[in-house]
Structure formats: C-alpha cells, structure tokens
Design a protein around this motif. Structure first.
Motif, PDB file in Angstrom:
ATOM      1  N   SER A   1       0.747  -1.302   0.014  1.00 30.40           N
ATOM      2  CA  SER A   1      -0.126   0.145  -0.109  1.00 30.40           C
ATOM      3  C   SER A   1       0.734   1.335   0.006  1.00 30.40           C
ATOM      4  CB  SER A   1      -0.972  -0.017   1.221  1.00 30.40           C
ATOM      5  OG  SER A   1      -0.319  -0.179   2.363  1.00 30.40           O
ATOM      6  N   LEU A   2       1.845   1.371   0.685  1.00 28.53           N
ATOM      7  CA  LEU A   2       2.738   2.537   0.954  1.00 28.53           C
ATOM      8  C   LEU A   2       3.566   2.586  -0.474  1.00 28.53           C
ATOM      9  CD1 LEU A   2       4.137   2.262   4.381  1.00 28.53           C
ATOM     10  CD2 LEU A   2       2.184   3.490   3.792  1.00 28.53           C
ATOM     11  N   LEU A   3       3.787   1.593  -1.240  1.00 30.77           N
ATOM     12  CA  LEU A   3       4.589   1.722  -2.480  1.00 30.77           C
ATOM     13  C   LEU A   3       3.462   2.089  -3.806  1.00 30.77           C
ATOM     14  CD1 LEU A   3       7.506   1.356  -3.330  1.00 30.77           C
ATOM     15  CD2 LEU A   3       6.832  -0.921  -3.951  1.00 30.77           C
ATOM     16  N   LEU A   4       2.196   1.966  -3.597  1.00 34.14           N
ATOM     17  CA  LEU A   4       1.407   2.182  -4.689  1.00 34.14           C
ATOM     18  C   LEU A   4       1.152   3.820  -4.830  1.00 34.14           C
ATOM     19  CD1 LEU A   4      -1.247  -0.624  -4.181  1.00 34.14           C
ATOM     20  CD2 LEU A   4       0.601  -0.457  -5.779  1.00 34.14           C
ATOM     21  N   VAL A   5       1.320   4.355  -3.811  1.00 29.89           N
ATOM     22  CA  VAL A   5       1.035   5.719  -3.747  1.00 29.89           C
ATOM     23  C   VAL A   5       2.198   6.553  -4.600  1.00 29.89           C
ATOM     24  CG1 VAL A   5       1.056   8.170  -2.406  1.00 29.89           C
ATOM     25  CG2 VAL A   5      -0.188   5.935  -1.530  1.00 29.89           C
ATOM     26  N   PRO A   6       3.508   6.119  -4.731  1.00 36.28           N
ATOM     27  CA  PRO A   6       4.555   6.756  -5.514  1.00 36.28           C
ATOM     28  C   PRO A   6       4.266   6.096  -6.768  1.00 36.28           C
ATOM     29  CG  PRO A   6       5.762   5.766  -3.548  1.00 36.28           C
ATOM     30  CD  PRO A   6       4.235   5.586  -3.472  1.00 36.28           C
TER      31      PRO A   6
ATOM     32  N   ALA B   1      -1.001  -5.341  -9.475  1.00 34.65           N
ATOM     33  CA  ALA B   1      -1.758  -4.023  -8.716  1.00 34.65           C
ATOM     34  C   ALA B   1      -0.816  -2.831  -9.326  1.00 34.65           C
ATOM     35  CB  ALA B   1      -0.958  -4.359  -7.262  1.00 34.65           C
ATOM     36  N   PHE B   2       0.504  -2.863  -9.487  1.00 34.68           N
ATOM     37  CA  PHE B   2       0.838  -1.958 -10.044  1.00 34.68           C
ATOM     38  C   PHE B   2       0.174  -1.257 -11.577  1.00 34.68           C
ATOM     39  CE2 PHE B   2       5.492  -0.840  -8.583  1.00 34.68           C
ATOM     40  CZ  PHE B   2       4.962  -0.872  -7.292  1.00 34.68           C
ATOM     41  N   ALA B   3       0.061  -2.127 -12.180  1.00 37.96           N
ATOM     42  CA  ALA B   3      -0.724  -1.854 -13.500  1.00 37.96           C
ATOM     43  C   ALA B   3      -2.156  -1.312 -13.279  1.00 37.96           C
ATOM     44  CB  ALA B   3      -0.922  -3.326 -14.276  1.00 37.96           C
ATOM     45  N   VAL B   4      -2.845  -1.866 -12.247  1.00 35.25           N
ATOM     46  CA  VAL B   4      -4.086  -1.207 -12.015  1.00 35.25           C
ATOM     47  C   VAL B   4      -4.074   0.278 -11.462  1.00 35.25           C
ATOM     48  CG1 VAL B   4      -6.126  -1.564 -10.443  1.00 35.25           C
ATOM     49  CG2 VAL B   4      -5.256  -3.535 -11.605  1.00 35.25           C
ATOM     50  N   VAL B   5      -3.070   0.444 -10.717  1.00 35.40           N
ATOM     51  CA  VAL B   5      -2.934   1.820 -10.101  1.00 35.40           C
ATOM     52  C   VAL B   5      -2.218   2.736 -11.304  1.00 35.40           C
ATOM     53  CG1 VAL B   5      -1.458   3.112  -8.481  1.00 35.40           C
ATOM     54  CG2 VAL B   5      -2.260   0.797  -7.699  1.00 35.40           C
ATOM     55  N   TRP B   6      -1.436   2.276 -12.232  1.00 41.92           N
ATOM     56  CA  TRP B   6      -1.043   3.376 -13.222  1.00 41.92           C
ATOM     57  C   TRP B   6      -2.464   3.389 -14.011  1.00 41.92           C
ATOM     58  CZ3 TRP B   6       3.729   5.128 -14.196  1.00 41.92           C
ATOM     59  CH2 TRP B   6       3.888   5.679 -15.352  1.00 41.92           C
TER      60      TRP B   6
ATOM     61  N   PRO C   1      -3.580  29.064 -14.289  1.00 47.17           N
ATOM     62  CA  PRO C   1      -2.599  28.270 -14.875  1.00 47.17           C
ATOM     63  C   PRO C   1      -1.451  27.526 -13.941  1.00 47.17           C
ATOM     64  CG  PRO C   1      -2.826  30.403 -15.754  1.00 47.17           C
ATOM     65  CD  PRO C   1      -3.572  30.461 -14.392  1.00 47.17           C
ATOM     66  N   HIS C   2      -1.243  28.154 -12.633  1.00 41.74           N
ATOM     67  CA  HIS C   2      -0.230  27.567 -11.975  1.00 41.74           C
ATOM     68  C   HIS C   2      -0.992  26.392 -10.990  1.00 41.74           C
ATOM     69  CE1 HIS C   2       2.753  30.407 -13.438  1.00 41.74           C
ATOM     70  NE2 HIS C   2       2.268  31.207 -12.589  1.00 41.74           N
ATOM     71  N   GLY C   3      -2.037  26.277 -11.270  1.00 42.74           N
ATOM     72  CA  GLY C   3      -2.609  24.826 -10.669  1.00 42.74           C
ATOM     73  C   GLY C   3      -1.963  23.734 -11.144  1.00 42.74           C
ATOM     74  N   LEU C   4      -1.520  23.768 -12.332  1.00 40.71           N
ATOM     75  CA  LEU C   4      -0.824  22.392 -12.744  1.00 40.71           C
ATOM     76  C   LEU C   4       0.187  22.012 -11.816  1.00 40.71           C
ATOM     77  CD1 LEU C   4      -0.705  20.105 -14.676  1.00 40.71           C
ATOM     78  CD2 LEU C   4       0.853  21.955 -16.232  1.00 40.71           C
ATOM     79  N   PRO C   5       1.431  22.984 -11.874  1.00 42.49           N
ATOM     80  CA  PRO C   5       2.737  22.692 -10.922  1.00 42.49           C
ATOM     81  C   PRO C   5       2.358  22.303  -9.445  1.00 42.49           C
ATOM     82  CG  PRO C   5       2.683  24.850 -11.757  1.00 42.49           C
ATOM     83  CD  PRO C   5       1.540  24.327 -12.306  1.00 42.49           C
ATOM     84  N   THR C   6       1.367  23.234  -9.265  1.00 42.12           N
ATOM     85  CA  THR C   6       1.021  23.141  -7.480  1.00 42.12           C
ATOM     86  C   THR C   6       0.388  21.908  -7.237  1.00 42.12           C
ATOM     87  OG1 THR C   6       0.319  25.412  -7.557  1.00 42.12           O
ATOM     88  CG2 THR C   6      -0.774  24.142  -5.679  1.00 42.12           C
ATOM     89  N   ALA C   7      -0.740  21.215  -8.378  1.00 42.33           N
ATOM     90  CA  ALA C   7      -1.075  19.950  -8.053  1.00 42.33           C
ATOM     91  C   ALA C   7      -0.100  18.727  -8.529  1.00 42.33           C
ATOM     92  CB  ALA C   7      -2.115  19.776  -9.118  1.00 42.33           C
ATOM     93  N   LEU C   8       0.877  18.962  -9.227  1.00 41.93           N
ATOM     94  CA  LEU C   8       1.946  17.870  -9.306  1.00 41.93           C
ATOM     95  C   LEU C   8       2.659  17.916  -8.035  1.00 41.93           C
ATOM     96  CD1 LEU C   8       2.854  18.128 -12.980  1.00 41.93           C
ATOM     97  CD2 LEU C   8       1.689  16.301 -12.036  1.00 41.93           C
ATOM     98  N   ALA C   9       3.177  18.909  -7.713  1.00 42.27           N
ATOM     99  CA  ALA C   9       4.018  19.354  -6.306  1.00 42.27           C
ATOM    100  C   ALA C   9       3.513  18.568  -5.102  1.00 42.27           C
ATOM    101  CB  ALA C   9       4.360  20.791  -5.865  1.00 42.27           C
ATOM    102  N   ALA C  10       2.023  18.976  -4.958  1.00 45.56           N
ATOM    103  CA  ALA C  10       1.355  18.278  -3.740  1.00 45.56           C
ATOM    104  C   ALA C  10       1.150  16.713  -3.861  1.00 45.56           C
ATOM    105  CB  ALA C  10      -0.251  18.957  -3.822  1.00 45.56           C
ATOM    106  N   LEU C  11       1.065  16.075  -4.948  1.00 48.24           N
ATOM    107  CA  LEU C  11       1.077  14.736  -5.137  1.00 48.24           C
ATOM    108  C   LEU C  11       2.477  13.981  -4.927  1.00 48.24           C
ATOM    109  CD1 LEU C  11      -0.935  12.541  -5.942  1.00 48.24           C
ATOM    110  CD2 LEU C  11      -0.346  12.834  -8.277  1.00 48.24           C
ATOM    111  N   PHE C  12       3.531  14.724  -5.450  1.00 41.79           N
ATOM    112  CA  PHE C  12       4.864  14.155  -5.252  1.00 41.79           C
ATOM    113  C   PHE C  12       5.370  14.287  -3.864  1.00 41.79           C
ATOM    114  CE2 PHE C  12       5.826  14.149  -9.828  1.00 41.79           C
ATOM    115  CZ  PHE C  12       5.945  12.974 -10.031  1.00 41.79           C
TER     116      PHE C  12
END
Length: 374
Positions: A187-192, A313-318, A338-349
């Motif tokens: 579960s912890l690895l599926l988030v990355p 499981a990785f394939a499903v998550v991908w 427009p800067h919502g794009l980098p903000t969203a990606l930064a939050a996820l990473f």
C-alpha cells in the motif's frame, strides 16, 4: 532480452494506435465524446484485465500467456483495420493484451536479472518503452495502410522472438502470501506509483498548454514536452545505477523529491530559455524514474506468484492514474489558474515522499511481512 522486446513492441503498437484511431474516427464524423470514449477503452481494458493476469500465468505459464496476448493484439488490430467503427470493444481487448504483456514482462525481467543489475535493467526497460511509445507518432505520416500493417505485424515479431527463445522462465508457483497481506505491504509503495502515473498523463496532456499560458509561443511550448520526454529516456539510467550501488529506497526518494521540487520550480523554468528547457528535461527524467525504481523494489521483496500479483497491482494503479490524473489537474487549473498544474503535481509528489518516509521508518516490520516463500 525477449521480455523487453515484447514490451517495446507493444509500446510501438499503442503509440501508433492512439493517435491513428483518433484521426480516423474524427474523419468519419464521430463526436468528440464518442472519440474520447473509444480512446478510454484501452486503459479501461488494462485496468479490468490486470487482476486476472496472475491466475492466467499460474495456470498456463508466463511464456504461453504472453505469446497468446501478442497474437490476440495482432488479431484485434487486423479486425480494426477492416472497420475502425468496431474500435470501442476491440480496443478494450487490445488493452487487455497490452497489460498482460507489460505485467509478465516486468515480472520476467525482475526474476531473471541479477539483483545487482535490477535497477539499471528496469530503468533501461522503461526508457526503451518510452522510445517505443514515441516511435509510433513519428510513423503517422507513412499512411494508413503502412501504419496498420506495422501495428498488426509488430506483435507477431515479438511472438516469434519469444517462440525461439530458450532462456529460463520465471516461476509463478512459489511465494503465496495471502492477497490481503500482500496488498497491505504494497500500500505504501502504490502511492508513489500513482504519483508518477498522474505526472506522466498530466504532463502529456497539459504541459504545452501551460507553457502557452505563461506567454510562450506554441512552438516553444511544444518544445517543453519534447524536452521532458527526452529527459525520461536519457536520465533514468543514473537513478538505476544509484539503486544498484547505494540503496533503491534512497533512489526512489530522490526521484519523488525531484518530482516535487521540479514542479515547484516549473513556473520559473518555462521562461528560463535553454537552461529552463534542460531543467524541464531533468525534471521529467528524475520524476519518471520513480516507476522503474518501484519495480526494482518489488523484485527485491517478492518472487514467484507474489511478484506477478504485485506487478498486476501496479498496473491497476497506473491505469487509475491515467484515468484520474486529467480531472485532478483540470480541477486544480479551475481553482488556482494556470499555476494550478505545477501546484497539483508538487502536492502529489510531496504526499508520495511523505508516504515513502513513513515506509522507511516501518521497514523492519514490513520486511518481515513481505518475505516470500521460495
């Protein structure tokens, strides 16, 4: 290596079919909604099929199932070439064949490669797969007949390579942890993995538009995406080397942290000229390396049937990342501009980094739970 050949061939095939069928269906007068539904059938077929791949491999063997999937893809593409209006259902079958090849190829590679080479081999595999996806669109000017012929024959070439290969195959009969235990450990690895999947889908769809919104010309904005994709091919190997020579979890942490930092810096990089373009490429390579590094961790911790289950499981998550990523980024753009794009990606990473750090603190307990039975 036969599994790499099979996966790259499937990448080329999908790289051809995605834009080709969009163009053909649009030319036949289908609505944008209908074209979009047709395009969604391939990833939906992948998501629906991935959970069944472990049982198929266990029942019939890795080689036989992979070869059957390749034959099925060729047959489906031959049918699609006769009438592209069949695309919706048949493209789901195409996705089913593709995910079968990907899951079993990644399992095959992880088990037959020496642990000391696993990180570098899987980053090379991912880089070549990216090249395969990129080759498809480059062939679009060749004409419909040439494209369909290539798409039909390519899986058959991979089929022939597997048929004559005599290398030992990975076993799927060993290692039978209960599924619930396995998924809890994963579960912890599926988030990355989800973070990298969303990054991949969102940058392909939104990065050129983001560049334009910051004042870049359309050609300069398109060049941003080119630089990002080149980075995804060139810069994977160094992180694979780090995984093999230092620590795979550290390499994954570097990848995810680089993904977050690059996203935060993106508003400055897009207007920084040639330096910014190189930096965007570095961001693409470092962030995208998270996927093969996660695969490396799977190979380190699992074997046999458990490894096939984990790759599924990785394939499903991908696939879920591909489905959920665009609306996630679109909502961020609506709320933040427009800067919502980098903000969203930064939050996820950043969330993925936090999850990985938690996983590192729990590593001793997790390791005891994830040991597989040889």
């Amino acid at each position: 290596m036969p599994p790499i050949v099979a996966a790259v061939v499937v990448g080329i095939t999908l790289g051809i079919t995605y834009p080709l069928f969009t163009a053909l269906l649009t030319a036949k007068g289908l609505s944008g909604t209908a074209v979009g539904v047709s395009g969604a059938m391939t990833p939906l077929g992948m998501i629906a099929t991935a959970p069944f791949v472990p049982a198929l491999a266990r029942a019939f063997g890795v080689r036989r199932v992979t070869m059957t999937a390749l034959l099925g893809m060729s047959a489906v593409l031959a049918a699609l070439s006769a009438d592209v209006l069949w695309t919706a259902g048949l493209r789901a079958v195409l996705g089913a064949g593709a995910v079968t090849v990907f899951v079993l190829s990644e399992t095959w590679i992880s088990q037959v490669v020496a642990p000391s080479l696993r990180g570098r081999t899987l980053t090379v595999y991912t880089a070549l797969l990216s090249v395969g996806f990129a080759v498809g669109p480059l062939l679009l000017t060749a004409g419909t007949t040439v494209l369909f012929t290539t798409a039909v024959l390519a899986p058959l070439i991979a089929f022939a390579v597997l048929a004559v290969d005599k290398h030992p195959l990975p076993t799927t009969s060993s290692g039978r942890l209960p599924v619930a235990t396995l998924l809890r450990g994963l579960s912890l690895l599926l988030v990355p993995v989800l973070a990298v999947a969303v990054f991949d889908t969102v940058t392909l769809q939104f990065l050129p538009a983001y560049g334009t919104s910051t004042g870049l010309s359309p050609s300069a904005s398109a060049l941003l995406l080119t630089g990002l994709l080149v980075g995804q091919v060139v810069l994977l190997y160094p992180l694979g080397w780090l995984a093999d020579h230092v620590d795979t979890r550290l390499a994954l942490l570097v990848s995810l942290s680089g993904g977050a930092l690059g996203a935060l810096l993106l508003p400055f990089l897009v207007t920084a000229g040639p330096f910014g373009l190189v930096a965007v490429g570095a961001w693409g390579g470092i962030a995208f390396a998270g996927y093969p590094l996660a695969l490396t961790l799977l190979g380190d911790d699992h074997a046999g049937h458990n490894l096939v289950l984990a790759n599924s499981a990785f394939a499903v998550v991908w696939g879920l990342g591909g489905v959920l990523g665009p609306p996630y980024a679109g909502t961020a753009l609506d709320l933040l501009g427009p800067h919502g794009l980098p903000t969203a990606l930064a939050a996820l990473f950043t969330a993925a980094v936090a999850v990985l750090l938690i996983a590192r603190t729990r590593k001793p307990a997790a390791t005891r739970e994830l040991v597989t039975v040889a």
